[in-house]
Design a protein around this motif. Sequence first.
Motif, PDB file in Angstrom:
ATOM      1  N   GLN A  39      32.887  47.444  60.683  1.00  0.00           N
ATOM      2  CA  GLN A  39      32.575  46.264  60.319  1.00  0.00           C
ATOM      3  C   GLN A  39      33.380  45.501  59.266  1.00  0.00           C
ATOM      4  N   SER A  40      33.747  44.201  59.078  1.00  0.00           N
ATOM      5  CA  SER A  40      34.512  43.585  58.260  1.00  0.00           C
ATOM      6  C   SER A  40      33.824  43.714  56.814  1.00  0.00           C
ATOM      7  N   VAL A  41      34.616  43.991  55.799  1.00  0.00           N
ATOM      8  CA  VAL A  41      34.091  44.275  54.382  1.00  0.00           C
ATOM      9  C   VAL A  41      33.533  43.062  53.954  1.00  0.00           C
ATOM     10  N   ILE A  42      34.013  42.134  54.361  1.00  0.00           N
ATOM     11  CA  ILE A  42      33.377  40.656  54.011  1.00  0.00           C
ATOM     12  C   ILE A  42      33.489  39.574  55.206  1.00  0.00           C
ATOM     13  N   ALA A  43      32.723  38.712  55.150  1.00  0.00           N
ATOM     14  CA  ALA A  43      32.689  37.787  56.279  1.00  0.00           C
ATOM     15  C   ALA A  43      33.752  36.864  56.184  1.00  0.00           C
ATOM     16  N   ASP A  44      34.553  36.780  55.254  1.00  0.00           N
ATOM     17  CA  ASP A  44      35.851  35.832  55.385  1.00  0.00           C
ATOM     18  C   ASP A  44      36.754  36.241  56.282  1.00  0.00           C
ATOM     19  N   ASP A  45      37.729  35.389  56.634  1.00  0.00           N
ATOM     20  CA  ASP A  45      38.970  36.062  57.399  1.00  0.00           C
ATOM     21  C   ASP A  45      40.105  35.464  56.416  1.00  0.00           C
ATOM     22  N   VAL A  46      41.308  36.485  56.749  1.00  0.00           N
ATOM     23  CA  VAL A  46      42.471  36.237  56.009  1.00  0.00           C
ATOM     24  C   VAL A  46      43.084  35.213  55.830  1.00  0.00           C
ATOM     25  N   GLU A  47      43.060  34.242  56.778  1.00  0.00           N
ATOM     26  CA  GLU A  47      43.551  33.026  56.942  1.00  0.00           C
ATOM     27  C   GLU A  47      43.008  32.012  55.934  1.00  0.00           C
ATOM     28  N   ARG A  48      41.666  32.154  55.842  1.00  0.00           N
ATOM     29  CA  ARG A  48      40.823  31.105  55.023  1.00  0.00           C
ATOM     30  C   ARG A  48      41.059  31.731  53.308  1.00  0.00           C
ATOM     31  N   ILE A  49      41.097  33.027  53.258  1.00  0.00           N
ATOM     32  CA  ILE A  49      41.389  33.505  52.068  1.00  0.00           C
ATOM     33  C   ILE A  49      43.056  32.979  51.487  1.00  0.00           C
ATOM     34  N   ARG A  50      43.603  33.087  52.170  1.00  0.00           N
ATOM     35  CA  ARG A  50      45.226  32.757  51.958  1.00  0.00           C
ATOM     36  C   ARG A  50      45.102  31.136  51.472  1.00  0.00           C
ATOM     37  N   LYS A  51      44.169  30.428  52.406  1.00  0.00           N
ATOM     38  CA  LYS A  51      44.320  29.093  52.170  1.00  0.00           C
ATOM     39  C   LYS A  51      43.942  28.740  50.464  1.00  0.00           C
ATOM     40  N   GLU A  52      43.057  29.421  50.181  1.00  0.00           N
ATOM     41  CA  GLU A  52      42.382  29.339  48.817  1.00  0.00           C
ATOM     42  C   GLU A  52      43.342  29.755  47.757  1.00  0.00           C
ATOM     43  N   GLU A  53      44.292  30.447  48.206  1.00  0.00           N
ATOM     44  CA  GLU A  53      45.460  30.696  47.247  1.00  0.00           C
ATOM     45  C   GLU A  53      44.897  31.513  46.054  1.00  0.00           C
ATOM     46  N   ASN A  54      43.838  32.380  46.188  1.00  0.00           N
ATOM     47  CA  ASN A  54      43.462  33.027  45.288  1.00  0.00           C
ATOM     48  C   ASN A  54      43.107  34.452  45.773  1.00  0.00           C
ATOM     49  N   TYR A  55      44.265  34.995  45.669  1.00  0.00           N
ATOM     50  CA  TYR A  55      44.289  36.328  46.228  1.00  0.00           C
ATOM     51  C   TYR A  55      45.767  37.165  45.744  1.00  0.00           C
ATOM     52  N   THR A  56      45.495  38.407  45.794  1.00  0.00           N
ATOM     53  CA  THR A  56      46.585  39.157  45.506  1.00  0.00           C
ATOM     54  C   THR A  56      46.937  40.344  46.567  1.00  0.00           C
ATOM     55  N   TYR A  57      47.747  41.020  46.913  1.00  0.00           N
ATOM     56  CA  TYR A  57      47.998  42.110  47.758  1.00  0.00           C
ATOM     57  C   TYR A  57      47.864  43.636  47.126  1.00  0.00           C
ATOM     58  N   SER A  58      47.320  44.369  47.870  1.00  0.00           N
ATOM     59  CA  SER A  58      47.336  45.742  47.487  1.00  0.00           C
ATOM     60  C   SER A  58      48.746  46.273  47.245  1.00  0.00           C
ATOM     61  N   ASN A  59      48.853  47.111  46.233  1.00  0.00           N
ATOM     62  CA  ASN A  59      50.204  47.711  45.690  1.00  0.00           C
ATOM     63  C   ASN A  59      50.367  49.251  45.785  1.00  0.00           C
ATOM     64  N   PRO A  60      51.296  49.769  46.715  1.00  0.00           N
ATOM     65  CA  PRO A  60      51.203  51.308  46.689  1.00  0.00           C
ATOM     66  C   PRO A  60      51.580  52.047  45.582  1.00  0.00           C
ATOM     67  N   THR A  61      51.968  51.448  44.404  1.00  0.00           N
ATOM     68  CA  THR A  61      52.197  51.884  43.290  1.00  0.00           C
ATOM     69  C   THR A  61      50.824  52.215  42.658  1.00  0.00           C
ATOM     70  N   MET A  62      50.039  51.137  42.842  1.00  0.00           N
ATOM     71  CA  MET A  62      48.578  51.563  42.201  1.00  0.00           C
ATOM     72  C   MET A  62      48.045  52.748  42.841  1.00  0.00           C
ATOM     73  N   ARG A  63      48.043  53.029  44.019  1.00  0.00           N
ATOM     74  CA  ARG A  63      47.576  54.063  44.857  1.00  0.00           C
ATOM     75  C   ARG A  63      48.055  55.223  44.174  1.00  0.00           C
ATOM     76  N   ARG A  64      49.418  55.253  44.062  1.00  0.00           N
ATOM     77  CA  ARG A  64      50.056  56.540  43.283  1.00  0.00           C
ATOM     78  C   ARG A  64      49.495  56.752  41.950  1.00  0.00           C
TER      79      ARG A  64
END
Length: 365
Positions: free
Chosen positions: A116-141
């Motif tokens: 199941q999707s973690v949230i109801a929103d879709d990625v295109e709507r999120i990007r239109k809000e310009e209120n996001y950041t992307y995951s970073n592999p260095t954070m995982r490390r």
Amino acid sequence: MKNKVREIIHAHPFLYALARLLKNCRNEVFLDRVNRMNQAFHLQNDKFHLSRKATYYIIQQNWGNNGFFAIMHCCLLDLCIADSMGFIPYINIQDSLYNVKGGWNGKNNMYEYYFQSVIADDVERIRKEENYTYSNPTMRRAITDSFANKTTYMFNDNLLRYMASVSKKYIRLRDDLKADFESEISALLGGKKTLGVHYRGSDYRIGFKNHPMPLQVEQYFPLIDKAFEDGFEQIFLATDDQNVRNQFFSRYGARLRIYENVMRTKGSTGVHLQEYDNETEKYMRGREVLLDMITLSSCDGFLAGNSHVTEFVRIWKYAGDQEFDYINIMSNGLYSECSKQVRQYVKETAKRKNLDMEGFNKQIR
């Protein structure tokens, strides 16, 4: 005395961090990694504070040749980061080996084929809000370097339990798939006391740097025989290797439970990198390994080597607020460097599958 001191240090995060710093204070690789982590945290915090509203954390990357649970491993670590920092996570898996051309059941996001999707929103709507950041592999490390035992490829149990709590909060099977899995597992295991056994073969044997050395089948047999003496009635075997399946069947016969109609290999090419006859098989490869993992977590005991499947079996068990009656995770250590066979295998596989070499090259550096 030495072991007692080590136990005390590992039990206290501050002491453990201090000990690592003292041990590696002149290690240039360690210092560079810490600096890169620090930069990543500052970057994420800057983006978080620039937003006046709730910030979305889009979990995506170039997945290259990653197998199903290598992908899920990254996604879950990113969910841990998003959850701890107050972001709203969105998992967006595109261009993986499991993505079906044209989508599956109306979904283009591979994650939503199975979950199941973690949230109801879709990625295109999120990007239109310009209120996001992307995951970073260095954070995982930053997480894995703190909690992983680099000599065994095995995570600290406290981290697995924390990851399980985050998994329980965000990762849920699709309702239709959950019902199908419950029916298939019940029919296979029949309510008997079962030892779940995972054997990772195929490309594990060719020697990727910092990957576990393969276990020998003979290492399993005495432990399984003892489990039968201790009251287990049958074993469930999950393996990607047809030859191993045959060896287990020859020894245990009717006491062996296994899903037969799945893809396995007799060579050194991983199942996830096998040629597909049609697009549906991409979906089925993900479904098969996911069913294996959940069936293993449904067993009463667990015997395995180290792998991302093993990691998720334990996480799924903890997320269900359960414990194994018996568990044994074996290790023969890690490959310290890549073999010539790996380099040739990587080049041939990338060429055959027309995959981006960047993801492969990371495995042979």
